[in-house]
Design an enzyme around this catalytic site. Sequence first.
Site, PDB file in Angstrom:
ATOM      1  N   SER A 368     -30.502  16.984 -53.138  1.00  0.00           N
ATOM      2  CA  SER A 368     -30.624  18.087 -52.185  1.00  0.00           C
ATOM      3  C   SER A 368     -29.759  19.281 -52.598  1.00  0.00           C
ATOM      4  O   SER A 368     -29.823  19.739 -53.738  1.00  0.00           O
ATOM      5  CB  SER A 368     -30.276  17.588 -50.784  1.00  0.00           C
ATOM      6  OG  SER A 368     -30.715  18.493 -49.807  1.00  0.00           O
ATOM      7  N   ASP A 654     -37.118  15.664 -50.586  1.00  0.00           N
ATOM      8  CA  ASP A 654     -35.671  15.549 -50.562  1.00  0.00           C
ATOM      9  C   ASP A 654     -35.260  14.099 -50.318  1.00  0.00           C
ATOM     10  O   ASP A 654     -35.716  13.466 -49.364  1.00  0.00           O
ATOM     11  CB  ASP A 654     -35.144  16.442 -49.430  1.00  0.00           C
ATOM     12  CG  ASP A 654     -33.642  16.640 -49.473  1.00  0.00           C
ATOM     13  OD1 ASP A 654     -32.933  15.690 -49.815  1.00  0.00           O
ATOM     14  OD2 ASP A 654     -33.189  17.758 -49.147  1.00  0.00           O
TER      15      ASP A 654
END
Length: 832
Positions: A368, A654
């Site tokens: 991320s 993600d």
Amino acid sequence: MVFARDRNNIQEGASNYELTVRIIKAQNIHGTDIVSKPDCYVCLQLPTSLADRKRTRTVWDNANPVWDETFHFRIHSQVKNVLELSVYDEDVGTGDDYLFTVSYDLGNVPLDENVVENFTLNKEFQEELQVEFNLVIIPESQKKVTTNGVLVCPEMVALQVEVHKERKGAFKKKTELALSVRGSFEDSHRILLQSDSDHELNLHETAVFHFPRDFGTEMTATLCRVYSSFDVTFTNETENDSSNQTTVPLSLISPMENYINVQIPAIEVKPLDMQIRLNECPEKLDVRLGFDLCDKEKIFLQKRQRVVAHTLKKVLQLEEDLVGEEIPVVAVMATGGGARAMACLYSHLCGLQNMGLLDCVTYIASASGSTWTTCKLFEDPNWSQNKLSEAINNAKKHVTKNKISTFSVDRLKYYRKELQQTAKDGQKPSFTDLWGLMLESMFNNGKNETRLSDQQAALDNGQNPLPIYLAINVKQNTISTLDFKEWCEFTPYEVGLLKYGASIRTEDFGSEFYMGRLMKKHPEPRTCFLQGLWGNVFSLNLVDTWYLTTQLDTFWDTWVKDRIKDIDKEDIRVRRESAHTKTRLFTPAGVFSRIWKGVLTNRPIDGEQHNFLRGLYLHKDYHQLPQFTTWKDSNLDNFPNKLTPLADNLCLVDAGYFINASFPPLLRQERKVDVIISFDYTLDTPLLSLEQTCNYCTTQGIGFPKISLSEEERKTHKECYVFNDEDNHNCPTVLHFPLVNDTFKKFKEPGVLRSPEEMSDGNVDVTGAFSPYFLTNFTYSERDFDRLMKLTQYNLSNNTELILDALHTAVERRKARNISHKMHQTQAQKKT
């Protein structure tokens, strides 16, 4: 059966089978119509066979339908073949009602025997479906397949079709030839048969189809009339007749040098002649099948070892040089957290550099927001050899600047232009791509032309740690991340799906693959698009949000999840080998649950990527390979027809949607990581990702230290936790640094108290609801940025001794294992 770990394994003796399925009857079927009996038919689907979906006739108004219909499939012996038998209740005027599906592993069927199965659909109502199976070998020479024990790649051939176009005016109306080969990479071709000019030199046109040689497909050729409007040809508005269609079974054709003539009945006077032949394709694959590290990473590790050994001798004040297996592998693990994670990772790496420990690190894994840092750093091939203060100042400039220009008219025009170029490059533009462009605008000076593969220059001499970026592959719709997620790692060398042992060159990510071959090369995406993929906080579905917020999945399991149960009878269990999957009954949820599922699992703003596993199949014994079960993290692993090799696209998101950490790539046995310095940038739950990783690893049998905390420890967070397993020296030691403000409130440097005037500098809010570092804030004040940098570097330097102790222990363990290994070798040689 033994499979190679470090190379593709070629197996001899693969055969083709002729499968016969006779749908006999059903009894006591309860349909959805209350006032009448059901009108049932059965659909048969075998995704690993290239045959069309088949179905029986409908037996009207009968709860005990008898069909007695027979169907044939051609299947491959080394592939996991699971037949799906679905029963429907036909409705006139409305959509047919889907009643249930039986999933049956054809490995349960012995050769040359008729097997009758009575599938129990509902014990209470004594509902049953009776089906007969027969399996025989097709007499032919043995074939070889390429496999790593989880995936199988059969031989691929190319069908070449030569068509002679007629001179202008030869046809009264515009006519085209529609060619299709089910299961091929190309799927279909359309050729306009009339040339545009009497003087056209090239009146021959060639169409090529690539497909698996042994799966029994066929080519369909149809002559169609093409209608035009306003001088624009609409190829989808055609008129054709089944009498103008010709089907050629390709399994009857062997690769040869000479063409075979095929004649197609024409719409007008004379038939159309075309020539076809099969060509063998190269055996070498562009997808690497194997669970070992790639050759480039192995070469990097040899070079990096020298840097690490020299640094460890210096910082640990060792008397002797470390060599070979004595050199421990140290890794940095960084969680996500938006701009907060990006800024903090800069600070932590700078802290390690100031402590002289950065050159001890072999891997940096990020997820991320922390990927935004590593991507930027690795644009400089010598970043870790330069002072990181300059990189931090550059990050500060971008984090503290006003982001309003990100949404200016000029930027929006730029985004549109880039997305149009993405479409031209063979990708389907998505919100994920737009988000990547917005990140580029917020944290870069202009357009960033770098690609992930460019980062190889920063690894050529082992001068920097190897960066690893983590994402997860999920299902785009109908299935929650709770039920399906697969780790996907990115390095400058390769992109790989860990569970399947399949990787491609990073330069080829975004290109189109089929049966392990690179079929259509597309430009490698710029790193900004990958950053949008790795750190897309907007592609959560509602189920993910519920789970991340409450950690409870009872609502999903109770009200929305599909009902699946094992319906194997004792005779099937006796016949079934350990590698065969259970017979399962799938009963669809009710209308209310289906509506909820659609709402909860839809990912409206996700992007799709080309699936580089397309055209590969799961091996019949894929469950027996330890590497697959080690990375098993999905309820769908027992349903091979729903796994990634049979999907058209990947849906990469993600990794924080499952666990906001990047541990998995570092826990691969092949990387032999001894010490993990874990940087957690979560605000409110700084130990959650660590506990989730521990639970995940315990379930999957992966070596990871036990995380056991008292209630007091949960309430008051420390600057650093040390977790190890004294009984398992192969388990890495984890030093976990949460984002907390403890002694920093009183000390500006380790051992140096703050003056009364400096006490306000220690009030860094990293827990409150009004913290300036919340996830969706991408703009900090200069003061907030500076205080965050000082806090994270202080927490690191204040625990220097814990890090050095962990490194000392890792060296001692390595030496002890090395001595033990040499003793075993000596004893073995003496016995020999």
